[in-house]
Design a protein around this motif. Structure first.
Motif, PDB file in Angstrom:
ATOM      1  N   ALA A 208       0.814  -1.214   0.000  1.00 30.88           N
ATOM      2  CA  ALA A 208       0.000   0.000   0.000  1.00 30.88           C
ATOM      3  C   ALA A 208       0.847   1.264   0.000  1.00 30.88           C
ATOM      4  CB  ALA A 208      -0.927   0.000   1.214  1.00 30.88           C
ATOM      5  N   TYR A 209       1.767   1.360   0.934  1.00 34.59           N
ATOM      6  CA  TYR A 209       2.489   2.622   1.106  1.00 34.59           C
ATOM      7  C   TYR A 209       3.342   2.938  -0.113  1.00 34.59           C
ATOM      8  CZ  TYR A 209       5.079   6.300   3.403  1.00 34.59           C
ATOM      9  OH  TYR A 209       5.645   7.503   3.726  1.00 34.59           O
ATOM     10  N   THR A 210       4.252   2.041  -0.438  1.00 38.26           N
ATOM     11  CA  THR A 210       5.033   2.162  -1.659  1.00 38.26           C
ATOM     12  C   THR A 210       4.966   0.801  -2.332  1.00 38.26           C
ATOM     13  OG1 THR A 210       6.995   1.604  -0.381  1.00 38.26           O
ATOM     14  CG2 THR A 210       6.646   3.905  -0.841  1.00 38.26           C
ATOM     15  N   PRO A 211       4.018   0.600  -3.243  1.00 39.43           N
ATOM     16  CA  PRO A 211       3.791  -0.736  -3.794  1.00 39.43           C
ATOM     17  C   PRO A 211       4.983  -1.220  -4.637  1.00 39.43           C
ATOM     18  CG  PRO A 211       1.999   0.772  -4.343  1.00 39.43           C
ATOM     19  CD  PRO A 211       3.134   1.593  -3.828  1.00 39.43           C
ATOM     20  N   LEU A 212       5.990  -1.699  -3.974  1.00 40.08           N
ATOM     21  CA  LEU A 212       7.159  -2.240  -4.642  1.00 40.08           C
ATOM     22  C   LEU A 212       7.906  -3.081  -3.628  1.00 40.08           C
ATOM     23  CD1 LEU A 212       9.930  -0.484  -3.559  1.00 40.08           C
ATOM     24  CD2 LEU A 212       8.683   1.270  -4.753  1.00 40.08           C
ATOM     25  N   TRP A 213       8.815  -3.923  -4.126  1.00 42.20           N
ATOM     26  CA  TRP A 213       9.694  -4.627  -3.202  1.00 42.20           C
ATOM     27  C   TRP A 213      11.117  -4.203  -3.467  1.00 42.20           C
ATOM     28  CZ3 TRP A 213      11.059  -6.611   1.075  1.00 42.20           C
ATOM     29  CH2 TRP A 213      12.273  -7.293   1.190  1.00 42.20           C
ATOM     30  N   ASN A 214      11.830  -3.908  -2.386  1.00 43.35           N
ATOM     31  CA  ASN A 214      13.243  -3.637  -2.508  1.00 43.35           C
ATOM     32  C   ASN A 214      13.933  -4.112  -1.243  1.00 43.35           C
ATOM     33  OD1 ASN A 214      15.770  -2.388  -3.270  1.00 43.35           O
ATOM     34  ND2 ASN A 214      14.506  -1.180  -4.653  1.00 43.35           N
ATOM     35  N   GLU A 215      15.142  -4.607  -1.415  1.00 53.04           N
ATOM     36  CA  GLU A 215      15.916  -5.083  -0.266  1.00 53.04           C
ATOM     37  C   GLU A 215      15.926  -4.053   0.852  1.00 53.04           C
ATOM     38  OE1 GLU A 215      20.012  -6.266  -0.911  1.00 53.04           O
ATOM     39  OE2 GLU A 215      19.341  -7.307  -2.706  1.00 53.04           O
ATOM     40  N   GLY A 216      15.704  -4.508   2.068  1.00 56.18           N
ATOM     41  CA  GLY A 216      15.798  -3.620   3.222  1.00 56.18           C
ATOM     42  C   GLY A 216      14.848  -2.450   3.154  1.00 56.18           C
ATOM     43  N   MET A 217      13.671  -2.655   2.561  1.00 63.02           N
ATOM     44  CA  MET A 217      12.785  -1.511   2.326  1.00 63.02           C
ATOM     45  C   MET A 217      12.169  -0.946   3.606  1.00 63.02           C
ATOM     46  SD  MET A 217       9.402  -3.157   0.561  1.00 63.02           S
ATOM     47  CE  MET A 217       8.655  -1.550   0.339  1.00 63.02           C
ATOM     48  N   THR A 218      12.175  -1.702   4.695  1.00 62.67           N
ATOM     49  CA  THR A 218      11.615  -1.163   5.941  1.00 62.67           C
ATOM     50  C   THR A 218      12.459  -0.010   6.468  1.00 62.67           C
ATOM     51  OG1 THR A 218      12.799  -2.892   7.074  1.00 62.67           O
ATOM     52  CG2 THR A 218      10.480  -3.274   6.688  1.00 62.67           C
ATOM     53  N   ALA A 219      13.748  -0.023   6.145  1.00 61.38           N
ATOM     54  CA  ALA A 219      14.639   1.088   6.459  1.00 61.38           C
ATOM     55  C   ALA A 219      14.483   1.591   7.894  1.00 61.38           C
ATOM     56  CB  ALA A 219      14.425   2.238   5.460  1.00 61.38           C
ATOM     57  N   GLY A 220      14.527   0.682   8.848  1.00 61.35           N
ATOM     58  CA  GLY A 220      14.528   1.108  10.246  1.00 61.35           C
ATOM     59  C   GLY A 220      13.156   1.251  10.875  1.00 61.35           C
ATOM     60  N   ARG A 221      12.079   0.966  10.134  1.00 62.53           N
ATOM     61  CA  ARG A 221      10.745   1.127  10.720  1.00 62.53           C
ATOM     62  C   ARG A 221      10.492   0.125  11.848  1.00 62.53           C
ATOM     63  NH1 ARG A 221      10.378   3.266   5.932  1.00 62.53           N
ATOM     64  NH2 ARG A 221       8.977   5.005   5.546  1.00 62.53           N
ATOM     65  N   GLY A 222      11.114  -1.045  11.750  1.00 62.00           N
ATOM     66  CA  GLY A 222      10.983  -2.019  12.828  1.00 62.00           C
ATOM     67  C   GLY A 222      11.564  -1.492  14.127  1.00 62.00           C
ATOM     68  N   TRP A 223      12.665  -0.799  14.008  1.00 61.90           N
ATOM     69  CA  TRP A 223      13.290  -0.216  15.206  1.00 61.90           C
ATOM     70  C   TRP A 223      12.429   0.899  15.754  1.00 61.90           C
ATOM     71  CZ3 TRP A 223      16.532  -3.407  17.051  1.00 61.90           C
ATOM     72  CH2 TRP A 223      17.306  -4.211  16.206  1.00 61.90           C
ATOM     73  N   ILE A 224      11.813   1.664  14.853  1.00 64.97           N
ATOM     74  CA  ILE A 224      10.928   2.736  15.326  1.00 64.97           C
ATOM     75  C   ILE A 224       9.727   2.122  16.047  1.00 64.97           C
ATOM     76  CG2 ILE A 224       9.423   4.628  14.609  1.00 64.97           C
ATOM     77  CD1 ILE A 224      11.369   5.465  12.604  1.00 64.97           C
ATOM     78  N   ALA A 225       9.222   0.973  15.534  1.00 67.22           N
ATOM     79  CA  ALA A 225       8.105   0.303  16.204  1.00 67.22           C
ATOM     80  C   ALA A 225       8.510  -0.121  17.612  1.00 67.22           C
ATOM     81  CB  ALA A 225       7.653  -0.905  15.385  1.00 67.22           C
ATOM     82  N   LEU A 226       9.741  -0.619  17.742  1.00 62.33           N
ATOM     83  CA  LEU A 226      10.247  -0.997  19.070  1.00 62.33           C
ATOM     84  C   LEU A 226      10.334   0.234  19.969  1.00 62.33           C
ATOM     85  CD1 LEU A 226      13.051  -3.510  18.158  1.00 62.33           C
ATOM     86  CD2 LEU A 226      11.372  -3.866  19.956  1.00 62.33           C
ATOM     87  N   ALA A 227      10.868   1.315  19.395  1.00 64.40           N
ATOM     88  CA  ALA A 227      10.972   2.555  20.152  1.00 64.40           C
ATOM     89  C   ALA A 227       9.588   3.022  20.580  1.00 64.40           C
ATOM     90  CB  ALA A 227      11.662   3.620  19.310  1.00 64.40           C
ATOM     91  N   CYS A 228       8.625   2.791  19.688  1.00 63.39           N
ATOM     92  CA  CYS A 228       7.255   3.214  19.930  1.00 63.39           C
ATOM     93  C   CYS A 228       6.685   2.549  21.191  1.00 63.39           C
ATOM     94  CB  CYS A 228       6.453   2.815  18.688  1.00 63.39           C
ATOM     95  SG  CYS A 228       4.893   3.588  18.557  1.00 63.39           S
ATOM     96  N   VAL A 229       7.008   1.269  21.378  1.00 62.55           N
ATOM     97  CA  VAL A 229       6.504   0.548  22.542  1.00 62.55           C
ATOM     98  C   VAL A 229       7.060   1.170  23.828  1.00 62.55           C
ATOM     99  CG1 VAL A 229       6.430  -1.682  23.713  1.00 62.55           C
ATOM    100  CG2 VAL A 229       6.232  -1.572  21.234  1.00 62.55           C
ATOM    101  N   THR A 230       8.364   1.448  23.813  1.00 65.58           N
ATOM    102  CA  THR A 230       8.979   2.063  24.980  1.00 65.58           C
ATOM    103  C   THR A 230       8.442   3.477  25.175  1.00 65.58           C
ATOM    104  OG1 THR A 230      10.938   0.851  24.345  1.00 65.58           O
ATOM    105  CG2 THR A 230      11.196   2.476  26.090  1.00 65.58           C
ATOM    106  N   PHE A 231       8.332   4.212  24.064  1.00 64.67           N
ATOM    107  CA  PHE A 231       7.826   5.586  24.115  1.00 64.67           C
ATOM    108  C   PHE A 231       6.440   5.628  24.754  1.00 64.67           C
ATOM    109  CE2 PHE A 231       5.238   8.911  22.140  1.00 64.67           C
ATOM    110  CZ  PHE A 231       5.996  10.033  22.411  1.00 64.67           C
TER     111      PHE A 231
END
Lengths: 306, 378
Positions: A208-231
């Motif tokens: 949906a967001y960027t309809p494509l596949w590319n290596e490492g496309m999350t670009a740190g969003r997983g870490w932001i999600a982790l930060a989000c839990v602590t935040f």
């Protein structure tokens, strides 16, 4: 007005992957398990969602498989940490590295193939109301799903008996064990839920967001999600706020550059992490605050025999 | 039962071992081994060879070399800019006898090529960027093109076809080579439409697909109708713009196939001409110039064929300027020129010509011309 709508709209889109992954990780952490592999699980979800949708043409099947892929990746983590009692931090980091590599391998032949974005809702009349119209009535199904899951997770953790048991396991696994609750099984389910949510979050990026596949496309969003839990200090209601706030930072950084706001874009990209550190410092100043918010057994290995 | 199982497993292991040996003997060495009579040339890419971008442009050059008689070409892709490239270079030299190497990525140069080159004086290292000085080993060469000339043509075409006069530029990093392109693109557009503006967004790195798509989307949200870029793979920006119904000017190589409706033209490298030339020189034992620069005139760059949306007026003006650039009579960066803060950066009468005399100034450019909306970080 048009531009404000655009900023708010893209903020919702940018936040949704983090919201999914953050909600999943919240439940995992509430059960006392720290899974740092969110980034890897999101990537698995992103690539599987994209691949299945491309091959079959059904986005809903793609999203479902993305959830399964995320859960499968988290199951590896679950086996290692719960059954083989390996260190959670090390396994989580390894899961991220593994997910980056495996998703790149799986997705090799899908790089650059085009895909139609999953459809957005259109309510005649309502979707055309300025500002709030497209914001409330013009999103895709996954955005509404993410909000629904946020409400469900909130009710589950705070209003239901199983939710209370999950929290009890996270607070004191020995006591929960003594009461007869299957600590390992409960934690395993929480890990699977976290994986599935991260998988869906990843597939939101690639479908949906960027309809494509590319290596490492999350670009740190997983870490932001982790930060989000602590935040959010492990509170389900604040996860939504955190995810949208961090999503806003990613979008604001682009618009600020274009408009010429004298804030360096690098500052905005590190803002989520700065905010997280700030929250950590604030709640760590008082031991009682930490005890009130963080699951007491977070990251601790559970020996059922002992 | 038990012995059956053991036997089966042993057979299985034997089979697997035999298979692996055959694969090792048959597959790997033949893929790399060159015949002694051949002149061996090695190409190393930082990304995939079919990225519709920087690496593909180089790979097209390598493909042209492959067609030459008596030449053996080695290629290795996805080699990171770390000690891995040193290993790639050494194995190409030691195992395959490569005499000419094209480690194409910018970051391969310092310290990796600088470390390996002194060890192999008979091997030639050709690197695409502007870092060679006469203090460095003589077996290292640096070549690059004035690709901003083609971005200037992109700008002229965009200036004609854009309806809003709002153009967008997705850029990786604010380094001189990128700023040259942003400025030339903007100057080209302003030649046609003095009110044209270029919004620029820096993504911060050479390959940031999601951020490139975000940047492209946010610019289109703000009324930009034509975008161009300077990132390693223009694929994402091109595809995103096409989906949103915006127009694109390409970069590195042609992305026309990705955007049949909105592709206007593009600034392309022309390594397919240069690499065979360098290889021929090396085979004859001639010295390749250590510092090699050129634009349209020298044939180092080229322009993608015009897309469907480009009108006759645009084609005519673009072709005229291109002819003048090819003749070497056209200057892009000439005074008086102001930056987007109103400061004069090139005085009236002065200029930065596309010739070796101005290369140092060109390759240390640090301003955005009037008409660019955006700020240089730092």
């Amino acid at each position: 007005m048009h531009e404000l709508t655009a900023i708010l709209l893209t903020t919702v889109l940018a936040s949704t992957p983090m919201l999914f992954a953050g909600l999943g990780e919240l439940v995992t952490e509430k059960s006392g398990v720290l899974n740092l592999g969110v980034e890897g699980m999101m990537l698995m979800g992103a690539v599987v969602g994209f691949a299945i949708t491309t091959v079959t043409g059904h986005a809903s099947l793609g999203i479902l498989c993305a959830a399964v892929a995320g859960a499968a990746a988290s199951a590896i983590f679950g086996v290692l940490t719960l059954l083989l009692l390996a260190n959670q931090v090390a396994c989580g980091l390894a899961l991220t590295i593994f997910g980056v590599g495996l998703s790149a391998l799986v997705g090799k032949s899908f790089i650059g193939s085009p895909l139609e974005r999953i459809p957005q809702l259109h309510v005649p009349g309502l979707s055309d109301v300025p500002l709030i119209g497209p914001l409330i009535f013009g999103q895709d199904a996954l955005v509404y799903l993410s909000i629904a899951i946020a409400v469900a997770v909130h009710l589950f953790l705070n209003r239901t008996r199983p939710g209370l048991i999950v929290r009890a396991v996270g607070e004191n696994h020995d006591a929960a064990h003594a009461l007869g609750y299957p600590v390992i099984r409960i934690r395993f389910l929480a890990i699977l839920f976290g994986g599935a949510m991260a998988g869906i979050g990843g597939s939101y990026l690639s479908l949906a967001y960027t309809p494509l596949w590319n290596e490492g496309m999350t670009a740190g969003r997983g870490w932001i999600a982790l930060a989000c839990v602590t935040f959010s200090t492990w509170r389900s209601s604040r996860i939504v706020l955190g995810a949208y706030l961090f999503g806003f930072f990613t979008i604001a950084q682009l618009h600020a550059q274009a408009i010429g706001v004298p804030v360096p874009p690098e500052f905005l990209s590190m803002a989520p992490y700065l905010a997280t550190i700030l929250v950590l410092v604030l709640i760590s100043r008082k031991a009682s605050l930490v005890r009130m918010h963080a699951p007491a057994c977070l990251g601790k290995v559970f020996h059922s025999a002992g | 039962m038990g012995s059956d199982f053991t036997l089966n497993r042993r057979r299985l292991l034997q089979g697997a071992a035999a298979g692996a040996t055959v694969a090792a003997l048959a597959g790997l060495p033949t893929a790399r081994r060159a015949y002694a009579a051949d002149f061996t040339v090695g190409f190393i890419y930082v990304g995939p060879h079919d990225d519709f971008g920087y690496n593909q442009a180089h790979a097209q050059g390598a493909a042209a070399v492959k067609k030459m008689a008596g030449v053996k070409v080695l290629e290795e892709e996805n080699v990171p800019e770390d000690v891995a490239v040193e290993k790639s270079m050494e194995s190409m030299i030691q195992q395959d006898g490569a005499k000419l190497l094209f480690p194409t990525s910018f970051g391969y140069f310092d310290p990796h090529i600088l470390k390996i080159a002194p060890k192999y004086a008979d091997v030639r290292f050709e690197h695409a960027a502007g870092l060679w000085t006469d203090k460095l080993p003589k077996n290292i060469g640096s070549y690059f093109g004035y690709i901003f000339e083609a971005q200037f043509i992109n700008g002229i075409v965009a200036g004609h076809t854009s309806k809003s006069g709002k153009l967008g530029f997705v850029a990786a990093k604010p380094i001189p080579q990128v700023l040259q392109n942003i400025n030339a693109f903007t100057l080209g557009a302003k030649l046609v439409n003095p009110k044209a503006t270029t919004q620029v967004i820096f993504t911060g790195d050479w390959s940031m697909p999601v951020k490139e798509a975000e940047a492209c989307n946010s610019m289109i949200d703000q009324g930009v109708d034509t975008v161009t870029m300077h990132v390693d793979s223009p694929k994402v920006v091109t595809q995103t713009a096409e989906k949103r119904g915006a127009m694109t000017c390409g970069y590195h190589c042609s992305q026309a196939a990705l955007a049949p409706a909105g592709y206007l033209t593009g600034a392309e490298w022309n390594w397919t001409d240069l690499y065979p030339k360098f290889v021929t020189m090396a085979m004859k034992g001639e010295m390749i110039p250590n510092f090699y620069r050129g634009g349209f005139k020298e044939g180092l760059i080229k322009q993608s064929p015009y897309g469907a949306k480009v009108g006759d007026a645009a084609k005519k003006q673009a072709d005229e300027v291109k002819a003048a650039l090819s003749a070497g009579t056209y200057l892009i960066f000439k005074g008086p020129l102001k930056d987007n803060k109103g400061k004069e950066v090139i005085a009236a009468g002065a200029s930065l010509s596309q010739s070796n005399e101005s290369d140092v100034q060109l390759e240390s450019m640090h301003f955005l011309v009037e008409g660019v909306l955006g700020d240089l970080p730092g």
